[in-house]
Design an enzyme around this catalytic site. Structure first.
Site, mmCIF file in Angstrom:
data_model
loop_
_atom_site.group_PDB
_atom_site.id
_atom_site.type_symbol
_atom_site.label_atom_id
_atom_site.label_comp_id
_atom_site.label_asym_id
_atom_site.label_seq_id
_atom_site.Cartn_x
_atom_site.Cartn_y
_atom_site.Cartn_z
ATOM 1 N N PHE A 122 0.858 -1.183 0.000
ATOM 2 C CA PHE A 122 0.000 0.000 0.000
ATOM 3 C C PHE A 122 0.895 1.234 0.000
ATOM 4 O O PHE A 122 1.733 1.405 0.887
ATOM 5 C CB PHE A 122 -0.926 0.032 1.219
ATOM 6 C CG PHE A 122 -1.855 1.220 1.200
ATOM 7 C CD1 PHE A 122 -3.039 1.180 0.482
ATOM 8 C CD2 PHE A 122 -1.538 2.385 1.876
ATOM 9 C CE1 PHE A 122 -3.898 2.270 0.446
ATOM 10 C CE2 PHE A 122 -2.380 3.484 1.847
ATOM 11 C CZ PHE A 122 -3.559 3.431 1.130
ATOM 12 N N ASP A 207 9.508 2.541 1.235
ATOM 13 C CA ASP A 207 8.353 3.258 1.772
ATOM 14 C C ASP A 207 8.314 3.027 3.275
ATOM 15 O O ASP A 207 7.951 1.960 3.756
ATOM 16 C CB ASP A 207 7.078 2.736 1.100
ATOM 17 C CG ASP A 207 5.810 3.423 1.591
ATOM 18 O OD1 ASP A 207 5.838 3.988 2.694
ATOM 19 O OD2 ASP A 207 4.794 3.370 0.878
ATOM 20 N N LYS A 236 3.164 9.989 8.372
ATOM 21 C CA LYS A 236 2.523 9.467 9.584
ATOM 22 C C LYS A 236 3.194 9.961 10.876
ATOM 23 O O LYS A 236 2.952 11.067 11.327
ATOM 24 C CB LYS A 236 2.447 7.943 9.522
ATOM 25 C CG LYS A 236 1.404 7.442 8.510
ATOM 26 C CD LYS A 236 1.174 5.962 8.619
ATOM 27 C CE LYS A 236 0.116 5.453 7.646
ATOM 28 N NZ LYS A 236 -1.245 5.820 7.997
#
Length: 386
Positions: A122, A207, A236
């Site tokens: 994702f 990532d 995040k």
């Protein structure tokens, strides 16, 4: 009738305040927050040092645009790239934006267009990041996507070797697939990626949007592998809830992103940078990271009886990013029962629940969460259909 689009499967509670690991809903009920806003509030809710940093900055300057020099951005960039193979940073507002920047940088630098990504990955919901993502459910209904992504099974060395060709600009990977089920990169696969990149001159994009900022027991999850990234993406936990993302690149990438090649209006604004700088000051300290690893080991010990009982299939992950694979194909019932019992969880695919407590969680709070899980998991599994 709501005035909001219905694109979120919202739970019927409204969180109105939080402190540390504890949040409170509109009725006054308290919960242990083991979602951390999906790995965002790594230092807990309303951390006093971050509140103070934002308050001070809010009285000075909120926004001036990236047309002007920013000593604060320079300082934060130095903290993020220190003791890594990376040398420069680009600041944006989210993980998807960071991944978009990484895709653009890799293609522009190599003048090649194919990027290899992995099943169950994702990378975000913008068009490029969505095209990179290895989950069909994210892509349904949007028509033809970008064709420059080659998707292969995670931890499959032969499939990766077959996919890597002369047209390959980069391999893009999560060291732990958070949304895809808390799937951990194998050491052999890590070694194979490193070898293929070196042999074929392929860039490596890691990532770290969910795994970075000490979430997995090191500053960045790739530090626990043999990988040597050319590009790393962050978001995040970087702002502890204040929107900020970052793309880090090696020295070789510097000339590729010259003036006008990429940009953002709000990225790296003074408020976001002040929050992120305070986060790195705290979360990158060795003593803090050592505590994360101690808490991870303790939580795994607390969960071991659940695993030994056969109530779940597996517990996996690193640091305080852990996944419990359940014996049911739909773990949503466990998430709901946990919420009713005062523990907030988030799923990772249909059969896995994620544990994402703040890195500042106490051992007592870990014990409370484990006690709830021991109570609800067997009862949920026992009532699951055959």
């Amino acid at each position: 009738m709501t005035s909001l689009f219905n694109n979120y499967a919202r739970r019927p509670i409204s969180i109105v305040k939080g402190q540390g690991t504890i949040v409170e809903d509109q009725t006054g009920k308290s919960y242990l927050d083991f979602t951390s806003g999906i790995a965002v509030t790594n230092l807990g809710h309303a951390h006093p040092a971050i509140v103070e940093a934002l308050q001070k900055q809010s009285e000075k300057l909120w926004h001036i645009s990236n047309l002007f020099e920013s000593p604060a951005q320079e300082k934060l960039a130095e903290a993020l790239v220190a003791d890594t193979p990376l040398a420069h940073a680009f600041f944006c507002n989210s993980g998807a934006e960071a991944n978009e920047a990484a895709i653009k940088l890799a293609r522009k630098h190599t003048q090649k267009h194919v990027i290899i990504t992995f099943e169950k990955s994702f990378h975000g919901r913008t068009f490029g990041a969505m095209s990179a993502t290895g989950q069909d459910k994210v892509k349904q209904g949007f028509g033809p996507l970008l064709e420059s992504f080659r998707n292969v099974p995670f931890n499959d060395i032969e499939a990766l070797k077959s996919a890597a060709g002369d047209d390959t600009a980069a391999i893009m990977i999560e060291v732990i697939q958070g949304e895809g089920g808390v799937n951990v990169l194998d050491q052999a696969f890590s070694d194979a990626i490193k070898e293929i990149c070196e042999e074929k001159g392929i860039l490596l994009i890691v990532d770290e949007v969910q795994t970075g900022i000490s979430r997995t027991g090191t500053r960045y999850a790739y530090e626990q592998t043999s990988l040597k990234p050319d590009i790393v993406t962050l978001a995040k936990g970087l702002g502890n809830g204040f929107p900020i993302g970052a793309m880090l690149g090696s020295q070789e990438m510097f000339e590729t992103f010259g003036p006008g090649s990429h940009g953002t209006t709000f990225g790296g604004n003074p408020l976001a940078v002040s929050a992120a700088q305070k986060v790195t000051d705290i979360a990158f300290e060795k003593a803090f990271i050592d505590e994360v690893n101690e808490k991870s080991e303790y939580l795994l010990q607390l969960l071991q009886p659940i695993l030994d009982s056969g109530a779940v299939k597996a517990v996996r992950g690193k640091g305080l990013l852990l996944g419990i694979e359940c014996n049911t194909e739909d773990a949503s019932g466990i998430v709901q029962k946990a919420e009713n019992a005062g523990l907030l969880l988030v799923p990772a695919g249909p059969s896995v629940i994620r544990l994402l407590p703040p890195l500042t969680v106490t051992k007592q709070e870990l014990e409370q969460a484990a006690s709830i899980l021991k109570t609800i998991i067997p009862s949920t599994v026992s009532t699951a259909p055959e």
